[in-house]
Design an enzyme around this catalytic site. Structure first.
Site, PDB file in Angstrom:
ATOM      1  CE  LYS A  53      -3.800  -2.438   2.198  1.00  0.00           C
ATOM      2  NZ  LYS A  53      -4.504  -2.827   3.424  1.00  0.00           N
ATOM      3  CD  GLN A  97      -3.346  -4.478   6.535  1.00  0.00           C
ATOM      4  OE1 GLN A  97      -3.221  -3.490   5.826  1.00  0.00           O
ATOM      5  NE2 GLN A  97      -3.969  -5.563   6.126  1.00  0.00           N
ATOM      6  CG  ASP A 120      -9.651  -0.128   4.698  1.00  0.00           C
ATOM      7  OD1 ASP A 120      -9.396  -0.327   3.487  1.00  0.00           O
ATOM      8  OD2 ASP A 120      -8.902  -0.486   5.628  1.00  0.00           O
TER       9      ASP A 120
END
Ligand code: NDP
Length: 286
Positions: A53, A97, A120
Protein backbone atom coordinates in the site's frame (compact mmCIF):
# COMPACT_ATOMS: atom_id res chain seq x y z
CA UNK A 1 -14.67 -22.77 -23.58
CA UNK A 2 -11.58 -21.02 -22.33
CA UNK A 3 -12.33 -18.11 -20.06
CA UNK A 4 -11.42 -14.49 -20.60
CA UNK A 5 -8.77 -13.77 -17.98
CA UNK A 6 -9.66 -10.62 -16.07
CA UNK A 7 -6.21 -9.12 -15.57
CA UNK A 8 -6.09 -7.12 -12.34
CA UNK A 9 -2.58 -5.83 -12.94
CA UNK A 10 -3.52 -4.37 -16.33
CA UNK A 11 -6.72 -2.76 -15.06
CA UNK A 12 -4.93 -1.41 -11.99
CA UNK A 13 -2.24 0.14 -14.18
CA UNK A 14 -4.86 1.77 -16.40
CA UNK A 15 -6.72 3.29 -13.45
CA UNK A 16 -3.58 4.38 -11.65
CA UNK A 17 -2.36 6.44 -14.63
CA UNK A 18 -5.35 8.74 -14.09
CA UNK A 19 -4.78 8.74 -10.33
CA UNK A 20 -1.28 10.18 -10.80
CA UNK A 21 -2.74 13.08 -12.80
CA UNK A 22 -5.34 13.74 -10.09
CA UNK A 23 -2.77 13.49 -7.28
CA UNK A 24 -0.40 15.86 -9.07
CA UNK A 25 -3.23 18.38 -9.57
CA UNK A 26 -3.98 18.32 -5.83
CA UNK A 27 -0.29 18.61 -4.96
CA UNK A 28 0.01 21.65 -7.24
CA UNK A 29 -2.75 23.25 -5.14
CA UNK A 30 -0.79 22.52 -1.96
CA UNK A 31 -3.00 19.58 -0.96
CA UNK A 32 -1.05 16.42 -1.72
CA UNK A 33 -3.31 13.46 -0.86
CA UNK A 34 -2.08 11.78 2.33
CA UNK A 35 -2.81 8.30 3.68
CA UNK A 36 -1.93 7.10 7.18
CA UNK A 37 -1.53 3.35 7.58
CA UNK A 38 -1.50 1.90 11.09
CA UNK A 39 0.03 -1.51 11.61
CA UNK A 40 -0.04 -3.25 14.99
CA UNK A 41 2.12 -6.32 15.51
CA UNK A 42 4.39 -8.38 13.29
CA UNK A 43 1.96 -10.48 11.24
CA UNK A 44 3.91 -11.36 8.08
CA UNK A 45 0.99 -11.07 5.65
CA UNK A 46 -0.09 -7.73 7.13
CA UNK A 47 3.45 -6.40 6.76
CA UNK A 48 3.44 -7.32 3.05
CA UNK A 49 0.02 -5.71 2.52
CA UNK A 50 1.10 -2.50 4.26
CA UNK A 51 4.36 -2.35 2.28
CA UNK A 52 2.41 -2.78 -0.98
CA UNK A 53 0.00 0.00 0.00
CA UNK A 54 2.82 2.39 0.90
CA UNK A 55 4.65 1.65 -2.39
CA UNK A 56 1.45 2.09 -4.42
CA UNK A 57 0.92 5.51 -2.81
CA UNK A 58 4.44 6.63 -3.74
CA UNK A 59 4.02 5.51 -7.36
CA UNK A 60 0.69 7.34 -7.72
CA UNK A 61 1.97 10.60 -6.21
CA UNK A 62 0.24 10.23 -2.82
CA UNK A 63 2.00 10.78 0.48
CA UNK A 64 1.78 7.97 2.99
CA UNK A 65 2.66 7.72 6.63
CA UNK A 66 3.25 4.27 8.08
CA UNK A 67 2.71 4.08 11.83
CA UNK A 68 3.74 0.85 13.53
CA UNK A 69 3.20 -0.49 17.05
CA UNK A 70 4.35 -3.66 18.80
CA UNK A 71 1.69 -6.37 19.19
CA UNK A 72 1.33 -5.68 22.94
CA UNK A 73 0.70 -1.94 22.59
CA UNK A 74 -1.92 -0.40 24.86
CA UNK A 75 -5.02 0.17 22.61
CA UNK A 76 -5.48 3.68 24.03
CA UNK A 77 -2.18 4.74 22.42
CA UNK A 78 -3.54 3.76 19.01
CA UNK A 79 -6.85 5.52 19.68
CA UNK A 80 -5.00 8.69 20.69
CA UNK A 81 -2.95 8.58 17.49
CA UNK A 82 -6.11 8.11 15.41
CA UNK A 83 -7.59 11.21 17.07
CA UNK A 84 -4.47 13.17 16.07
CA UNK A 85 -4.70 11.90 12.50
CA UNK A 86 -8.40 12.82 12.37
CA UNK A 87 -7.37 16.41 13.13
CA UNK A 88 -4.35 16.47 10.79
CA UNK A 89 -5.20 18.46 7.63
CA UNK A 90 -2.43 16.76 5.63
CA UNK A 91 -3.98 13.33 6.16
CA UNK A 92 -7.05 12.51 4.05
CA UNK A 93 -7.29 8.78 4.61
CA UNK A 94 -6.69 6.60 7.68
CA UNK A 95 -6.41 2.85 7.49
CA UNK A 96 -5.90 0.35 10.30
CA UNK A 97 -4.52 -2.91 8.97
CA UNK A 98 -6.66 -5.83 10.14
CA UNK A 99 -6.64 -8.17 11.95
CA UNK A 100 -5.69 -6.41 15.16
CA UNK A 101 -4.26 -8.37 18.13
CA UNK A 102 -6.86 -10.05 20.33
CA UNK A 103 -6.72 -7.53 23.17
CA UNK A 104 -8.07 -4.87 20.78
CA UNK A 105 -11.75 -4.08 20.27
CA UNK A 106 -11.57 -3.78 16.46
CA UNK A 107 -15.01 -2.18 16.19
CA UNK A 108 -14.00 0.53 18.67
CA UNK A 109 -10.83 1.24 16.69
CA UNK A 110 -12.71 1.48 13.39
CA UNK A 111 -15.33 3.70 15.05
CA UNK A 112 -12.58 6.08 16.17
CA UNK A 113 -11.62 6.93 12.58
CA UNK A 114 -13.37 10.01 11.22
CA UNK A 115 -15.99 8.78 8.69
CA UNK A 116 -14.63 11.41 6.26
CA UNK A 117 -11.19 9.75 6.38
CA UNK A 118 -12.36 6.13 6.55
CA UNK A 119 -10.98 5.10 3.16
CA UNK A 120 -11.52 1.39 3.88
CA UNK A 121 -15.25 2.08 4.32
CA UNK A 122 -15.47 0.02 7.52
CA UNK A 123 -16.88 2.68 9.90
CA UNK A 124 -20.48 1.85 10.86
CA UNK A 125 -21.65 5.18 9.46
CA UNK A 126 -20.11 4.38 6.08
CA UNK A 127 -21.44 0.82 6.16
CA UNK A 128 -24.90 2.27 6.73
CA UNK A 129 -24.48 4.78 3.90
CA UNK A 130 -23.46 1.97 1.55
CA UNK A 131 -26.50 -0.04 2.56
CA UNK A 132 -28.78 2.94 1.95
CA UNK A 133 -27.36 3.29 -1.55
CA UNK A 134 -25.36 6.51 -1.16
CA UNK A 135 -21.92 5.23 -0.23
CA UNK A 136 -19.26 7.67 0.89
CA UNK A 137 -16.46 5.10 0.64
CA UNK A 138 -16.96 1.66 -0.91
CA UNK A 139 -14.80 -1.05 0.75
CA UNK A 140 -11.80 -1.53 -1.52
CA UNK A 141 -12.02 -5.23 -2.41
CA UNK A 142 -15.67 -5.33 -3.54
CA UNK A 143 -15.16 -1.92 -5.18
CA UNK A 144 -12.29 -3.41 -7.20
CA UNK A 145 -14.43 -6.40 -8.18
CA UNK A 146 -17.13 -4.07 -9.51
CA UNK A 147 -14.51 -2.35 -11.69
CA UNK A 148 -13.81 -5.69 -13.43
CA UNK A 149 -17.46 -5.95 -14.45
CA UNK A 150 -17.48 -2.41 -15.77
CA UNK A 151 -14.23 -2.81 -17.67
CA UNK A 152 -15.20 -6.12 -19.30
CA UNK A 153 -18.76 -4.98 -20.06
CA UNK A 154 -20.25 -7.76 -17.93
CA UNK A 155 -23.97 -7.09 -17.43
CA UNK A 156 -25.24 -7.72 -13.87
CA UNK A 157 -28.90 -6.77 -14.24
CA UNK A 158 -31.15 -9.75 -13.65
CA UNK A 159 -28.20 -12.15 -13.20
CA UNK A 160 -27.96 -14.77 -10.46
CA UNK A 161 -24.99 -13.72 -8.31
CA UNK A 162 -23.69 -16.02 -5.58
CA UNK A 163 -21.23 -14.73 -2.98
CA UNK A 164 -19.26 -17.28 -0.96
CA UNK A 165 -18.37 -15.64 2.35
CA UNK A 166 -20.16 -13.07 4.52
CA UNK A 167 -17.37 -11.09 6.13
CA UNK A 168 -17.79 -7.39 6.81
CA UNK A 169 -14.86 -6.51 4.56
CA UNK A 170 -15.66 -8.64 1.51
CA UNK A 171 -18.80 -10.80 1.41
CA UNK A 172 -21.42 -8.44 2.85
CA UNK A 173 -20.44 -5.26 0.95
CA UNK A 174 -19.96 -7.35 -2.20
CA UNK A 175 -23.52 -8.66 -1.92
CA UNK A 176 -24.81 -5.14 -1.37
CA UNK A 177 -23.07 -3.77 -4.46
CA UNK A 178 -24.29 -6.64 -6.64
CA UNK A 179 -27.83 -6.10 -5.40
CA UNK A 180 -27.57 -2.38 -6.14
CA UNK A 181 -26.45 -3.34 -9.65
CA UNK A 182 -29.73 -5.28 -10.00
CA UNK A 183 -28.35 -8.81 -9.69
CA UNK A 184 -30.31 -11.37 -7.66
CA UNK A 185 -27.94 -12.18 -4.84
CA UNK A 186 -27.41 -15.28 -2.68
CA UNK A 187 -24.87 -15.18 0.14
CA UNK A 188 -23.39 -18.49 1.30
CA UNK A 189 -21.32 -19.19 4.42
CA UNK A 190 -20.00 -22.03 6.53
CA UNK A 191 -23.49 -23.07 7.63
CA UNK A 192 -24.96 -23.16 4.11
CA UNK A 193 -26.40 -26.55 3.20
CA UNK A 194 -25.50 -27.94 -0.23
CA UNK A 195 -23.20 -25.15 -1.32
CA UNK A 196 -22.79 -26.62 -4.80
CA UNK A 197 -26.56 -26.32 -5.38
CA UNK A 198 -26.15 -22.56 -5.06
CA UNK A 199 -22.85 -22.19 -6.91
CA UNK A 200 -24.12 -24.16 -9.92
CA UNK A 201 -26.94 -21.64 -10.36
CA UNK A 202 -24.59 -18.68 -10.40
CA UNK A 203 -24.10 -16.53 -13.49
CA UNK A 204 -21.70 -14.49 -11.35
CA UNK A 205 -19.76 -16.40 -8.69
CA UNK A 206 -17.64 -14.57 -6.12
CA UNK A 207 -15.39 -16.76 -3.96
CA UNK A 208 -14.26 -15.11 -0.72
CA UNK A 209 -13.85 -17.92 1.81
CA UNK A 210 -10.12 -18.24 2.34
CA UNK A 211 -10.00 -21.94 1.40
CA UNK A 212 -7.43 -22.95 -1.19
CA UNK A 213 -8.93 -24.22 -4.49
CA UNK A 214 -12.26 -24.89 -2.78
CA UNK A 215 -14.39 -24.10 -5.83
CA UNK A 216 -13.97 -26.94 -8.30
CA UNK A 217 -15.18 -27.14 -11.91
CA UNK A 218 -18.18 -29.33 -11.04
CA UNK A 219 -19.48 -26.50 -8.79
CA UNK A 220 -19.51 -23.94 -11.61
CA UNK A 221 -22.14 -23.34 -14.28
CA UNK A 222 -20.62 -23.36 -17.77
CA UNK A 223 -20.25 -19.76 -18.96
CA UNK A 224 -20.29 -18.24 -15.47
CA UNK A 225 -18.14 -15.26 -14.52
CA UNK A 226 -15.90 -16.31 -11.62
CA UNK A 227 -14.21 -13.80 -9.34
CA UNK A 228 -11.64 -15.27 -6.97
CA UNK A 229 -11.02 -13.04 -3.96
CA UNK A 230 -9.19 -15.65 -1.88
CA UNK A 231 -5.51 -15.42 -1.08
CA UNK A 232 -4.11 -18.64 0.35
CA UNK A 233 -0.52 -19.70 0.88
CA UNK A 234 0.29 -23.27 -0.14
CA UNK A 235 2.84 -25.42 1.72
CA UNK A 236 5.38 -24.70 -1.05
CA UNK A 237 5.03 -20.97 -0.33
CA UNK A 238 3.12 -20.14 -3.53
CA UNK A 239 -0.14 -18.19 -3.48
CA UNK A 240 -3.43 -19.54 -4.77
CA UNK A 241 -7.04 -18.49 -4.70
CA UNK A 242 -10.26 -20.13 -3.52
CA UNK A 243 -10.93 -21.42 -7.04
CA UNK A 244 -9.34 -24.35 -8.85
CA UNK A 245 -8.17 -22.04 -11.61
CA UNK A 246 -6.83 -24.54 -14.20
CA UNK A 247 -10.09 -26.52 -14.32
CA UNK A 248 -12.59 -23.69 -13.77
CA UNK A 249 -10.98 -21.49 -16.43
CA UNK A 250 -11.93 -24.19 -18.95
CA UNK A 251 -15.66 -23.73 -18.34
CA UNK A 252 -16.12 -20.15 -17.09
CA UNK A 253 -16.64 -17.29 -19.54
CA UNK A 254 -14.40 -14.98 -17.49
CA UNK A 255 -12.22 -15.48 -14.41
CA UNK A 256 -9.73 -13.60 -12.23
CA UNK A 257 -6.37 -15.26 -11.54
CA UNK A 258 -4.57 -15.37 -8.19
CA UNK A 259 -2.18 -13.66 -7.98
CA UNK A 260 -2.79 -10.82 -10.43
CA UNK A 261 -6.58 -10.54 -10.14
CA UNK A 262 -8.49 -8.95 -7.27
CA UNK A 263 -5.37 -8.22 -5.16
CA UNK A 264 -3.96 -5.36 -7.29
CA UNK A 265 -7.45 -3.92 -7.64
CA UNK A 266 -7.95 -3.76 -3.86
CA UNK A 267 -4.93 -1.51 -3.46
CA UNK A 268 -5.97 0.52 -6.49
CA UNK A 269 -9.35 1.28 -4.97
CA UNK A 270 -7.66 2.31 -1.72
CA UNK A 271 -5.80 4.92 -3.75
CA UNK A 272 -9.09 5.90 -5.42
CA UNK A 273 -10.81 6.40 -2.06
CA UNK A 274 -7.90 8.43 -0.68
CA UNK A 275 -7.89 10.68 -3.75
CA UNK A 276 -11.63 11.07 -3.48
CA UNK A 277 -11.28 12.05 0.19
CA UNK A 278 -8.63 14.65 -0.67
CA UNK A 279 -10.66 16.06 -3.57
CA UNK A 280 -13.73 16.35 -1.35
CA UNK A 281 -11.72 18.21 1.30
CA UNK A 282 -10.30 20.63 -1.25
CA UNK A 283 -13.84 21.10 -2.59
CA UNK A 284 -15.12 21.85 0.93
CA UNK A 285 -12.26 24.23 1.77
CA UNK A 286 -12.65 26.06 -1.56
P1 NDP B 1 -13.18 -14.31 6.66
O1 NDP B 1 -12.41 -15.44 7.24
O2 NDP B 1 -13.49 -13.12 7.47
O3 NDP B 1 -14.56 -14.86 6.06
C1 NDP B 1 -14.61 -16.05 5.37
C2 NDP B 1 -16.06 -16.35 5.03
O4 NDP B 1 -16.08 -17.60 4.33
C3 NDP B 1 -16.95 -16.51 6.26
O5 NDP B 1 -18.19 -15.85 6.04
C4 NDP B 1 -17.15 -18.01 6.39
O6 NDP B 1 -18.40 -18.37 6.89
C5 NDP B 1 -17.05 -18.44 4.95
N1 NDP B 1 -16.61 -19.83 4.84
C6 NDP B 1 -15.52 -20.38 5.37
N2 NDP B 1 -15.46 -21.70 5.06
C7 NDP B 1 -16.55 -21.97 4.34
C8 NDP B 1 -17.06 -23.14 3.73
N3 NDP B 1 -16.43 -24.31 3.82
N4 NDP B 1 -18.22 -23.05 3.03
C9 NDP B 1 -18.88 -21.88 2.93
N5 NDP B 1 -18.43 -20.73 3.48
C10 NDP B 1 -17.29 -20.78 4.18
O7 NDP B 1 -12.36 -13.89 5.35
P2 NDP B 1 -12.34 -12.54 4.48
O8 NDP B 1 -13.67 -12.24 3.95
O9 NDP B 1 -11.60 -11.51 5.21
O10 NDP B 1 -11.38 -13.02 3.29
C11 NDP B 1 -11.75 -14.10 2.46
C12 NDP B 1 -10.56 -14.43 1.57
O11 NDP B 1 -10.27 -13.32 0.76
C13 NDP B 1 -9.27 -14.74 2.32
O12 NDP B 1 -8.53 -15.70 1.58
C14 NDP B 1 -8.53 -13.42 2.31
O13 NDP B 1 -7.13 -13.58 2.39
C15 NDP B 1 -8.92 -12.91 0.95
N6 NDP B 1 -8.88 -11.46 0.82
C16 NDP B 1 -8.33 -10.99 -0.34
C17 NDP B 1 -8.29 -9.67 -0.59
C18 NDP B 1 -7.72 -9.22 -1.88
O14 NDP B 1 -7.37 -8.07 -2.00
N7 NDP B 1 -7.64 -10.09 -2.88
C19 NDP B 1 -8.76 -8.67 0.39
C20 NDP B 1 -9.40 -9.26 1.54
C21 NDP B 1 -9.43 -10.61 1.74
P3 NDP B 1 -18.88 -18.02 8.43
O15 NDP B 1 -19.25 -16.57 8.38
O16 NDP B 1 -20.04 -18.90 8.63
O17 NDP B 1 -17.70 -18.31 9.29
Amino acid sequence: MTALILDGNALAQKLRADFKTRADALTARGAQPGLAVILVGEDAASQVYVRNKVNACAQAGLRSEKITYPADVEPQRVLTRIAELNADPTIHGILVQLPLPRHFDSDAVLAAISPDKDVDGFHAENVGALMQGHARFIPCTPYGVMKFFGEAGIELKGKEAVVLGRSNIVGKPMAMLLMQANATVTVCHSQTRDLAFHTRRADILIAALGKARFVTADMVKPGAVVIDVGINRLPDGKLCGDVDFPAVSQIASAITPVPGGVGPMTITMLLANTLEAAERKVGRDG
